[in-house]
Design a protein around this motif. Sequence first.
Motif, PDB file in Angstrom:
ATOM      1  N   VAL A   1      -2.036   9.787 -12.044  1.00 15.30           N
ATOM      2  CA  VAL A   1      -2.429   9.861 -10.641  1.00 15.30           C
ATOM      3  C   VAL A   1      -3.912   9.551 -10.491  1.00 15.30           C
ATOM      4  O   VAL A   1      -4.316   8.739  -9.670  1.00 15.30           O
ATOM      5  CB  VAL A   1      -2.104  11.254 -10.062  1.00 15.30           C
ATOM      6  CG1 VAL A   1      -2.462  11.305  -8.607  1.00 15.30           C
ATOM      7  CG2 VAL A   1      -0.647  11.563 -10.257  1.00 15.30           C
TER       8      VAL A   1
ATOM      9  N   VAL B   1       0.832  -1.201   0.000  1.00 21.16           N
ATOM     10  CA  VAL B   1       0.000   0.000   0.000  1.00 21.16           C
ATOM     11  C   VAL B   1       0.868   1.253   0.000  1.00 21.16           C
ATOM     12  O   VAL B   1       0.634   2.198  -0.765  1.00 21.16           O
ATOM     13  CB  VAL B   1      -0.933  -0.029   1.217  1.00 21.16           C
ATOM     14  CG1 VAL B   1      -1.729   1.242   1.286  1.00 21.16           C
ATOM     15  CG2 VAL B   1      -1.845  -1.212   1.139  1.00 21.16           C
ATOM     16  N   TYR B   2       1.912   1.229   0.844  1.00 24.10           N
ATOM     17  CA  TYR B   2       2.827   2.370   0.863  1.00 24.10           C
ATOM     18  C   TYR B   2       3.469   2.561  -0.498  1.00 24.10           C
ATOM     19  O   TYR B   2       3.602   3.685  -0.994  1.00 24.10           O
ATOM     20  CB  TYR B   2       3.909   2.154   1.921  1.00 24.10           C
ATOM     21  CG  TYR B   2       3.551   2.707   3.265  1.00 24.10           C
ATOM     22  CD1 TYR B   2       3.994   3.961   3.640  1.00 24.10           C
ATOM     23  CD2 TYR B   2       2.772   1.984   4.147  1.00 24.10           C
ATOM     24  CE1 TYR B   2       3.670   4.484   4.858  1.00 24.10           C
ATOM     25  CE2 TYR B   2       2.438   2.492   5.370  1.00 24.10           C
ATOM     26  CZ  TYR B   2       2.881   3.742   5.733  1.00 24.10           C
ATOM     27  OH  TYR B   2       2.546   4.260   6.935  1.00 24.10           O
TER      28      TYR B   2
ATOM     29  N   MET C   1      -6.592  -2.647  -2.389  1.00 28.10           N
ATOM     30  CA  MET C   1      -7.452  -2.623  -1.211  1.00 28.10           C
ATOM     31  C   MET C   1      -8.579  -3.633  -1.307  1.00 28.10           C
ATOM     32  O   MET C   1      -9.081  -4.102  -0.297  1.00 28.10           O
ATOM     33  CB  MET C   1      -8.004  -1.225  -1.023  1.00 28.10           C
ATOM     34  CG  MET C   1      -6.917  -0.334  -0.513  1.00 28.10           C
ATOM     35  SD  MET C   1      -7.468   1.275  -0.159  1.00 28.10           S
ATOM     36  CE  MET C   1      -5.912   2.006   0.283  1.00 28.10           C
ATOM     37  N   LEU C   2      -9.021  -3.953  -2.517  1.00 29.88           N
ATOM     38  CA  LEU C   2     -10.103  -4.929  -2.637  1.00 29.88           C
ATOM     39  C   LEU C   2      -9.606  -6.344  -2.385  1.00 29.88           C
ATOM     40  O   LEU C   2     -10.347  -7.177  -1.871  1.00 29.88           O
ATOM     41  CB  LEU C   2     -10.735  -4.843  -4.028  1.00 29.88           C
ATOM     42  CG  LEU C   2     -11.816  -3.797  -4.169  1.00 29.88           C
ATOM     43  CD1 LEU C   2     -12.381  -3.843  -5.563  1.00 29.88           C
ATOM     44  CD2 LEU C   2     -12.920  -4.008  -3.173  1.00 29.88           C
TER      45      LEU C   2
ATOM     46  N   LEU D   1      -4.487   1.265  -6.422  1.00 30.53           N
ATOM     47  CA  LEU D   1      -4.864   1.285  -5.009  1.00 30.53           C
ATOM     48  C   LEU D   1      -6.154   0.520  -4.789  1.00 30.53           C
ATOM     49  O   LEU D   1      -6.292  -0.259  -3.839  1.00 30.53           O
ATOM     50  CB  LEU D   1      -5.047   2.731  -4.559  1.00 30.53           C
ATOM     51  CG  LEU D   1      -3.766   3.477  -4.259  1.00 30.53           C
ATOM     52  CD1 LEU D   1      -4.065   4.942  -4.111  1.00 30.53           C
ATOM     53  CD2 LEU D   1      -3.177   2.940  -2.976  1.00 30.53           C
ATOM     54  N   PHE D   2      -7.099   0.752  -5.693  1.00 29.78           N
ATOM     55  CA  PHE D   2      -8.393   0.094  -5.628  1.00 29.78           C
ATOM     56  C   PHE D   2      -8.201  -1.424  -5.615  1.00 29.78           C
ATOM     57  O   PHE D   2      -8.746  -2.132  -4.770  1.00 29.78           O
ATOM     58  CB  PHE D   2      -9.169   0.502  -6.874  1.00 29.78           C
ATOM     59  CG  PHE D   2     -10.623   0.670  -6.650  1.00 29.78           C
ATOM     60  CD1 PHE D   2     -11.100   1.854  -6.132  1.00 29.78           C
ATOM     61  CD2 PHE D   2     -11.505  -0.349  -6.945  1.00 29.78           C
ATOM     62  CE1 PHE D   2     -12.438   2.017  -5.917  1.00 29.78           C
ATOM     63  CE2 PHE D   2     -12.841  -0.185  -6.731  1.00 29.78           C
ATOM     64  CZ  PHE D   2     -13.322   1.000  -6.217  1.00 29.78           C
TER      65      PHE D   2
ATOM     66  N   ASN E   1      -6.805  -7.170  -0.662  1.00 25.73           N
ATOM     67  CA  ASN E   1      -5.746  -7.160   0.345  1.00 25.73           C
ATOM     68  C   ASN E   1      -5.990  -8.233   1.399  1.00 25.73           C
ATOM     69  O   ASN E   1      -6.695  -8.031   2.360  1.00 25.73           O
ATOM     70  CB  ASN E   1      -5.682  -5.787   0.993  1.00 25.73           C
ATOM     71  CG  ASN E   1      -4.401  -5.599   1.743  1.00 25.73           C
ATOM     72  OD1 ASN E   1      -3.555  -6.472   1.734  1.00 25.73           O
ATOM     73  ND2 ASN E   1      -4.258  -4.471   2.384  1.00 25.73           N
TER      74      ASN E   1
ATOM     75  N   ASN F   1      -3.091   5.233 -10.847  1.00 24.98           N
ATOM     76  CA  ASN F   1      -2.731   4.989  -9.454  1.00 24.98           C
ATOM     77  C   ASN F   1      -3.949   4.654  -8.607  1.00 24.98           C
ATOM     78  O   ASN F   1      -3.899   3.787  -7.740  1.00 24.98           O
ATOM     79  CB  ASN F   1      -2.004   6.218  -8.909  1.00 24.98           C
ATOM     80  CG  ASN F   1      -1.193   5.897  -7.707  1.00 24.98           C
ATOM     81  OD1 ASN F   1      -0.618   4.827  -7.613  1.00 24.98           O
ATOM     82  ND2 ASN F   1      -1.161   6.808  -6.772  1.00 24.98           N
ATOM     83  N   VAL F   2      -5.066   5.340  -8.865  1.00 19.80           N
ATOM     84  CA  VAL F   2      -6.283   5.035  -8.111  1.00 19.80           C
ATOM     85  C   VAL F   2      -6.715   3.602  -8.387  1.00 19.80           C
ATOM     86  O   VAL F   2      -7.136   2.873  -7.478  1.00 19.80           O
ATOM     87  CB  VAL F   2      -7.393   6.041  -8.465  1.00 19.80           C
ATOM     88  CG1 VAL F   2      -8.717   5.588  -7.912  1.00 19.80           C
ATOM     89  CG2 VAL F   2      -7.059   7.401  -7.925  1.00 19.80           C
TER      90      VAL F   2
ATOM     91  N   PHE G   1       1.051   4.285  -2.812  1.00 22.81           N
ATOM     92  CA  PHE G   1       0.898   5.725  -2.548  1.00 22.81           C
ATOM     93  C   PHE G   1       2.129   6.490  -2.992  1.00 22.81           C
ATOM     94  O   PHE G   1       2.035   7.586  -3.552  1.00 22.81           O
ATOM     95  CB  PHE G   1       0.639   5.968  -1.060  1.00 22.81           C
ATOM     96  CG  PHE G   1      -0.777   5.687  -0.656  1.00 22.81           C
ATOM     97  CD1 PHE G   1      -1.823   6.269  -1.347  1.00 22.81           C
ATOM     98  CD2 PHE G   1      -1.071   4.854   0.398  1.00 22.81           C
ATOM     99  CE1 PHE G   1      -3.129   6.017  -0.989  1.00 22.81           C
ATOM    100  CE2 PHE G   1      -2.369   4.598   0.765  1.00 22.81           C
ATOM    101  CZ  PHE G   1      -3.404   5.172   0.076  1.00 22.81           C
TER     102      PHE G   1
ATOM    103  N   ARG H   1      -4.662 -10.260   4.452  1.00 25.68           N
ATOM    104  CA  ARG H   1      -3.557 -10.132   5.400  1.00 25.68           C
ATOM    105  C   ARG H   1      -2.983 -11.503   5.679  1.00 25.68           C
ATOM    106  O   ARG H   1      -3.500 -12.253   6.475  1.00 25.68           O
ATOM    107  CB  ARG H   1      -4.048  -9.532   6.700  1.00 25.68           C
ATOM    108  CG  ARG H   1      -4.347  -8.125   6.511  1.00 25.68           C
ATOM    109  CD  ARG H   1      -4.340  -7.316   7.738  1.00 25.68           C
ATOM    110  NE  ARG H   1      -4.586  -5.966   7.293  1.00 25.68           N
ATOM    111  CZ  ARG H   1      -3.632  -5.173   6.888  1.00 25.68           C
ATOM    112  NH1 ARG H   1      -2.389  -5.544   6.958  1.00 25.68           N
ATOM    113  NH2 ARG H   1      -3.913  -3.980   6.450  1.00 25.68           N
TER     114      ARG H   1
END
Lengths: 203, 372
Positions: free
Chosen positions: A67, A33-34, A79-80, A75-76, A82, A71-72, A37, A84
């Motif tokens: 961007v 994630v970092y 996050m969908l 990220l999307f 992800n 990039n979105v 970003f 752990r």
Amino acid sequence: MNLAEGVQIVSFIILAAAVVAAALGVVLIPSVVYAAFLLGGVFIGIAGLYLLLNASFVAAAQILIYVGAVNVLILFAIMLVNKREDFRPVKFAWARRGVTAAVCGGLFLLLGTTIITTPWAFSTATPVGDDAVYLIGEHFFSDFLLPFELASVLLLMALIGAIVLARRDFLPESALTASTENLKLPERPRELVAVAKADQPSN
Amino acid sequence: MNSGIDLQGTFIRSLIDLGLSPGLAKLLWMPLPMLLMIIGATVGLLVCVWLERKISAGAQQRVGPEYVGPMGTLQPAMDGLKLIFKEDIVPGKADSVLFTLGPILVILPVFVSYLIVPFGQNLLITDVGLGVFLWISLSSIQPIGLLMSGYASNNKYALLGGLRAAAQSISYEIPLALAVLAVVMMSNSLSTIDIVQQQSGYGILGWNIWRQPVGFVIFWIAALAECERLPFDLPEAEEELVAGYQTEYSGIKFALFYIASYVNLVLSGLLVVVLYLGGWESPVPIDWLASLLNVPETNAALQVATASLGILMTLFKTYLFVFLAILLRWTLPRVRIDQLLDLGWKFLLPIGLVNLLITAGLKLSLPFAFGG
């Protein structure tokens, strides 16, 4: 050196440092994630460099496309999906890293020497600035027509592909009955802390 | 076309007359419009919050704020003070760096976008050639901040809110850009000044809203969706997601989200006015009135009157739209997420494309009316 040149040099140094640092961060930071970003930061820094080169349209397009969209999207996706999970430590990870670093360092040296030794032909024409939009448009519909149309066909294919993937009626039944486990959203576990006790004075 | 008042030129000239070097005079001028615009945006935000509270009260047959200041006009300032003095909490397992960076990334592009908003011929920070395109590309940074704060909060509602916000603003950016593109095509320029210039001369009859009625509706709906106002406020839908990406925020960081959303609303109103309602032009052209009264264009009093009327007109039209947005918020129910995406992708997008095509056709066939 007047004021404008000074500002340009200082902003170039800041932007270049930021881009290099953020790009190193994208590669070296283990958290995905970092990294994503920071990738956005790299794109914005590159847009700033375009601005310094008087290419404001390219800079704005860079922000809008890289961007705002690419990039979105990254990220999307992260996050969908992800999950752990702890990755198992790989044997000889240091060897892999060493080899990667050697290859990257070699590439860097090669490109660096190429850049330094090549006799660059600097253009002496004045930058067009805001008229760049018209010039780009003219080129798109004259000598760059074929690449432009090819890119649009490629994008159309991607669009249709996405629609086919999204419409479930084209998928076989077996693919739809996927397992329902692990649909939880990522959230780090929170243990309950006794707040009330901490407030009382210890006497 | 008379250029109106040139504040920058006069300011710099008077400083040079005082004995300063031209470079220093320019340097002294530079921060002034920026500061003025930030103050203007902040005051606009306070007015907007007050209007929201008063109009929502009216819609629900309450009185609304009335004790702080005359008719409660100081209430938003008090709200702001309260939020500043509240404790700034970062949840225990949250990612504190991203948690702090998120709201900043949300608010910055909105304020930077004020760069291109004109209040008069020379009354804007800088006439960037990119104009509205700059606004569109800047507003595309916002979803990153929302995703960031949603992720960093370590809360499933916040994450869902952030994802919804990103999905929503990506899908509505396309009809928005298509609507803007039609206007840009008619004015042959991306610059906000040129877009207003192209609508001037015939008073209310020359405004783009008559030539682009469909584009106007598309733009307005998409702008409301980009602002995450109530018919489209899915990212923070209280009944489903607690407060979406804002759930874990408090104090000044929450205030940043709050400020960003209202400043964005005013900005959208301003851009509707610039793109479709003739910007600073009044419904009856002032030049025509002046020539009727035999006042020369270079008359100082006329220029001051034109400039102040321009600012008043811009603000009046803008707040008309802000009023409409607030009224919509307090009278309409929320759409569902599938309805929202359907509206964006299956309705606004095709209509926007058709609108663009028709505008292109009309531009070729009727060049005198559609800026050939």
